[in-house]
Motif scaffolding. Structure first.
Motif, PDB file in Angstrom:
ATOM      1  N   GLY A  27       0.631  -1.285  -0.001  1.00  0.00           N
ATOM      2  CA  GLY A  27       0.000  -0.115  -0.063  1.00  0.00           C
ATOM      3  C   GLY A  27       0.968   1.458  -0.060  1.00  0.00           C
ATOM      4  O   GLY A  27       1.983   1.132   0.039  1.00  0.00           O
ATOM      5  N   THR A  28       0.152   2.451   0.113  1.00  0.00           N
ATOM      6  CA  THR A  28       0.575   3.683  -0.050  1.00  0.00           C
ATOM      7  C   THR A  28       0.341   4.683   1.372  1.00  0.00           C
ATOM      8  O   THR A  28      -0.848   4.244   1.737  1.00  0.00           O
ATOM      9  N   GLY A  29       1.162   5.424   1.876  1.00  0.00           N
ATOM     10  CA  GLY A  29       0.648   6.386   2.921  1.00  0.00           C
ATOM     11  C   GLY A  29       1.678   5.978   3.911  1.00  0.00           C
ATOM     12  O   GLY A  29       2.713   5.186   3.997  1.00  0.00           O
ATOM     13  N   THR A  30       1.572   6.934   4.921  1.00  0.00           N
ATOM     14  CA  THR A  30       2.600   6.797   6.087  1.00  0.00           C
ATOM     15  C   THR A  30       2.492   5.544   6.775  1.00  0.00           C
ATOM     16  O   THR A  30       3.557   5.062   7.282  1.00  0.00           O
ATOM     17  N   THR A  31       1.354   4.805   6.845  1.00  0.00           N
ATOM     18  CA  THR A  31       1.128   3.753   7.851  1.00  0.00           C
ATOM     19  C   THR A  31       1.660   2.647   6.851  1.00  0.00           C
ATOM     20  O   THR A  31       2.614   1.693   7.392  1.00  0.00           O
ATOM     21  N   ALA A  32       1.729   2.635   5.592  1.00  0.00           N
ATOM     22  CA  ALA A  32       2.000   1.415   4.615  1.00  0.00           C
ATOM     23  C   ALA A  32       3.539   1.714   4.581  1.00  0.00           C
ATOM     24  O   ALA A  32       4.254   0.908   4.562  1.00  0.00           O
ATOM     25  N   ALA A  85      -5.325   3.202   5.462  1.00  0.00           N
ATOM     26  CA  ALA A  85      -6.761   3.942   5.160  1.00  0.00           C
ATOM     27  C   ALA A  85      -7.007   4.932   6.022  1.00  0.00           C
ATOM     28  O   ALA A  85      -6.164   5.384   6.847  1.00  0.00           O
ATOM     29  N   ASP A  86      -7.784   5.809   5.314  1.00  0.00           N
ATOM     30  CA  ASP A  86      -8.200   7.165   5.979  1.00  0.00           C
ATOM     31  C   ASP A  86      -9.303   6.927   7.091  1.00  0.00           C
ATOM     32  O   ASP A  86      -9.402   7.638   7.907  1.00  0.00           O
ATOM     33  N   GLU A  87     -10.155   6.090   6.692  1.00  0.00           N
ATOM     34  CA  GLU A  87     -11.127   5.860   7.524  1.00  0.00           C
ATOM     35  C   GLU A  87     -11.550   4.229   7.502  1.00  0.00           C
ATOM     36  O   GLU A  87     -11.542   3.765   6.607  1.00  0.00           O
ATOM     37  N   ILE A  95     -12.522   4.462   3.624  1.00  0.00           N
ATOM     38  CA  ILE A  95     -12.332   5.414   2.718  1.00  0.00           C
ATOM     39  C   ILE A  95     -10.864   5.580   2.432  1.00  0.00           C
ATOM     40  O   ILE A  95     -10.222   5.547   3.628  1.00  0.00           O
ATOM     41  N   LYS A  96     -10.248   5.651   1.222  1.00  0.00           N
ATOM     42  CA  LYS A  96      -8.804   5.728   1.264  1.00  0.00           C
ATOM     43  C   LYS A  96      -8.606   6.701  -0.104  1.00  0.00           C
ATOM     44  O   LYS A  96      -9.716   7.165  -0.557  1.00  0.00           O
ATOM     45  N   GLY A  97      -7.575   6.964  -0.178  1.00  0.00           N
ATOM     46  CA  GLY A  97      -7.106   8.027  -1.364  1.00  0.00           C
ATOM     47  C   GLY A  97      -6.396   9.483  -0.714  1.00  0.00           C
ATOM     48  O   GLY A  97      -6.319  10.089  -1.657  1.00  0.00           O
ATOM     49  N   GLY A  98      -6.161   9.507   0.581  1.00  0.00           N
ATOM     50  CA  GLY A  98      -5.916  10.740   0.821  1.00  0.00           C
ATOM     51  C   GLY A  98      -4.523  10.992   0.354  1.00  0.00           C
ATOM     52  O   GLY A  98      -4.096  12.133   0.304  1.00  0.00           O
ATOM     53  N   GLY A  99      -3.725  10.093   0.315  1.00  0.00           N
ATOM     54  CA  GLY A  99      -2.522  10.315  -0.559  1.00  0.00           C
ATOM     55  C   GLY A  99      -2.447  10.084  -1.983  1.00  0.00           C
ATOM     56  O   GLY A  99      -1.422  10.306  -2.812  1.00  0.00           O
ATOM     57  N   GLY A 100      -3.603   9.904  -2.447  1.00  0.00           N
ATOM     58  CA  GLY A 100      -3.829  10.042  -4.133  1.00  0.00           C
ATOM     59  C   GLY A 100      -3.622   8.611  -5.063  1.00  0.00           C
ATOM     60  O   GLY A 100      -3.804   8.782  -6.019  1.00  0.00           O
ATOM     61  N   ALA A 101      -3.501   7.650  -4.189  1.00  0.00           N
ATOM     62  CA  ALA A 101      -3.145   6.275  -4.692  1.00  0.00           C
ATOM     63  C   ALA A 101      -4.477   5.442  -4.777  1.00  0.00           C
ATOM     64  O   ALA A 101      -4.313   4.131  -5.323  1.00  0.00           O
ATOM     65  N   LEU A 102      -5.836   5.998  -4.712  1.00  0.00           N
ATOM     66  CA  LEU A 102      -6.676   5.042  -4.632  1.00  0.00           C
ATOM     67  C   LEU A 102      -6.998   4.130  -5.734  1.00  0.00           C
ATOM     68  O   LEU A 102      -7.309   2.974  -5.506  1.00  0.00           O
ATOM     69  N   ARG A 104      -4.636   2.671  -8.109  1.00  0.00           N
ATOM     70  CA  ARG A 104      -3.905   1.626  -8.055  1.00  0.00           C
ATOM     71  C   ARG A 104      -4.094   0.885  -6.694  1.00  0.00           C
ATOM     72  O   ARG A 104      -3.862  -0.404  -6.977  1.00  0.00           O
ATOM     73  N   GLU A 105      -4.466   1.270  -5.639  1.00  0.00           N
ATOM     74  CA  GLU A 105      -4.740   0.617  -4.481  1.00  0.00           C
ATOM     75  C   GLU A 105      -5.945  -0.266  -4.423  1.00  0.00           C
ATOM     76  O   GLU A 105      -5.813  -1.492  -4.219  1.00  0.00           O
ATOM     77  N   LYS A 106      -6.767   0.183  -5.175  1.00  0.00           N
ATOM     78  CA  LYS A 106      -8.094  -0.396  -5.376  1.00  0.00           C
ATOM     79  C   LYS A 106      -7.911  -2.007  -6.261  1.00  0.00           C
ATOM     80  O   LYS A 106      -8.142  -2.649  -6.194  1.00  0.00           O
ATOM     81  N   SER A 122      -7.593   6.226  15.551  1.00  0.00           N
ATOM     82  CA  SER A 122      -8.226   7.526  14.961  1.00  0.00           C
ATOM     83  C   SER A 122      -8.626   7.422  13.919  1.00  0.00           C
ATOM     84  O   SER A 122      -9.557   8.047  13.335  1.00  0.00           O
ATOM     85  N   LYS A 123      -8.410   6.302  12.905  1.00  0.00           N
ATOM     86  CA  LYS A 123      -9.223   6.110  11.710  1.00  0.00           C
ATOM     87  C   LYS A 123     -10.437   5.274  11.832  1.00  0.00           C
ATOM     88  O   LYS A 123     -11.085   5.272  10.922  1.00  0.00           O
ATOM     89  N   LEU A 124     -10.685   4.682  13.006  1.00  0.00           N
ATOM     90  CA  LEU A 124     -12.051   4.206  13.120  1.00  0.00           C
ATOM     91  C   LEU A 124     -13.061   4.946  13.551  1.00  0.00           C
ATOM     92  O   LEU A 124     -13.216   5.877  14.248  1.00  0.00           O
TER      93      LEU A 124
HETATM   94  O1  LIG Z   1      -4.004   7.206  -1.107  1.00  0.00           O
HETATM   95  C1  LIG Z   1      -3.413   6.979  -0.224  1.00  0.00           C
HETATM   96  C2  LIG Z   1      -3.927   6.003   0.733  1.00  0.00           C
HETATM   97  O2  LIG Z   1      -5.040   5.487   0.635  1.00  0.00           O
HETATM   98  C3  LIG Z   1      -3.467   5.769   2.076  1.00  0.00           C
HETATM   99  O3  LIG Z   1      -3.466   4.511   2.303  1.00  0.00           O
HETATM  100  C4  LIG Z   1      -4.366   6.354   3.170  1.00  0.00           C
HETATM  101  O4  LIG Z   1      -4.526   7.838   2.474  1.00  0.00           O
HETATM  102  C5  LIG Z   1      -3.742   6.395   4.478  1.00  0.00           C
HETATM  103  O5  LIG Z   1      -2.657   7.033   4.505  1.00  0.00           O
HETATM  104  P1  LIG Z   1      -1.946   7.378   5.969  1.00  0.00           P
HETATM  105  O6  LIG Z   1      -1.553   5.957   6.522  1.00  0.00           O
HETATM  106  O7  LIG Z   1      -0.712   8.118   5.661  1.00  0.00           O
HETATM  107  O8  LIG Z   1      -2.957   7.814   6.857  1.00  0.00           O
END
Ligand SMILES: O=C[C@H](O)[C@H](O)[C@H](O)COP(=O)(O)O
Length: 231
Positions: A27-32, A85-87, A95-102, A104-106, A122-124
């Protein structure tokens, strides 16, 4: 524990599901990214996996840390995707896509036998929608698509600003070459209905509602790890 440590703990728990020989969606994002760092440590000590990254950003990190990569063309069926995930709601709709990768992620999640979502507590949420819904749209006809999204939402009793995502004074462009509209509709009680309404709009490429894709959520909080499995 601070937010970053919680992300690390969720990522560490997900690593327990990874075994040698696996084909992984990454995945993408700070957690991934925390997951990639821990995965790279395992790879360095002999774990044999191949990863399909969900963004150029993740691909670059994997290359830097020595995680072997493939593409979805060469490896079209994956064993497991681990992503943030964002939520996350109680049914594991996301909800995903806060990093703009939705997009390819899907695509990667749908090509995987199993998707594990990793997040801090906090995402729950009870009902998705506090986080604006990212909608990936074709550049052509942007304004018409934006209007159509507002009209589609209105048929479901939803309303709110739909904003073109910007970065450095320019529209944000996804890895697929599209724009993102962030829709602040507030709580979304019927995610399936909104998904169907959005897909009926020709300019919509994909949206950030992930319905029925996540099989497990690993949620890290100050009180430990909670693992939720989809019904
Ligand atoms: O497009 C980005 C992804 O969906 C991320 O997985 C999502 O935004 C969560 O990112 P973060 O782990 O940085 O909160």
């Amino acid at each position: 524990m601070d937010a970053r440590q919680l992300k690390v703990e969720a990522a560490r728990a997900a690593l327990a599901y990874v075994g040698s020989g696996m084909r992984l969606g990454i995945g993408t994002g700070t957690t991934a990214e925390e997951f990639v760092r821990l995965l790279a440590e395992k790879v360095a000590t002999g774990l044999d996996v191949v990863g399909v990254p969900t963004s150029e950003r993740t691909a670059a990190l994997c290359r830097e840390l020595g995680v072997p990569l493939s593409t979805l063309e060469d490896t079209p069926e994956l064993d497991l995707t681990v992503d943030g995930a964002d939520e996350v709601d109680p049914d594991l709709t996301l909800i995903k896509g806060g990093g703009g990768a939705l997009l390819r992620e899907k695509i990667v999640a749908a090509a995987s036998e199993r998707m594990i979502v990793i997040a801090d507590k906090s995402k729950l949420v009870e009902t998705l929608g506090r986080f604006p819904l990212p909608i990936e749209v074709n550049k052509f006809g942007l304004r018409a698509t934006e209007i159509a999204i507002g009209a589609a939402a209105a048929t479901l009793g939803l309303s709110g600003p739909v904003t073109l995502r910007m970065t450095g004074g320019q529209p944000f462009v996804t890895d697929g070459g599209h724009f993102i509209l962030d829709a602040s509709f507030g709580r979304i009680p019927d995610t399936r209905a909104l998904s169907n309404a959005l897909f009926a709009i020709p300019g919509v490429v994909e949206h950030g509602l992930f319905i029925g894709l996540a099989s497990t959520a690993i949620i890290a909080g100050g009180d430990g790890i909670e693992t939720v499995h989809a019904a």
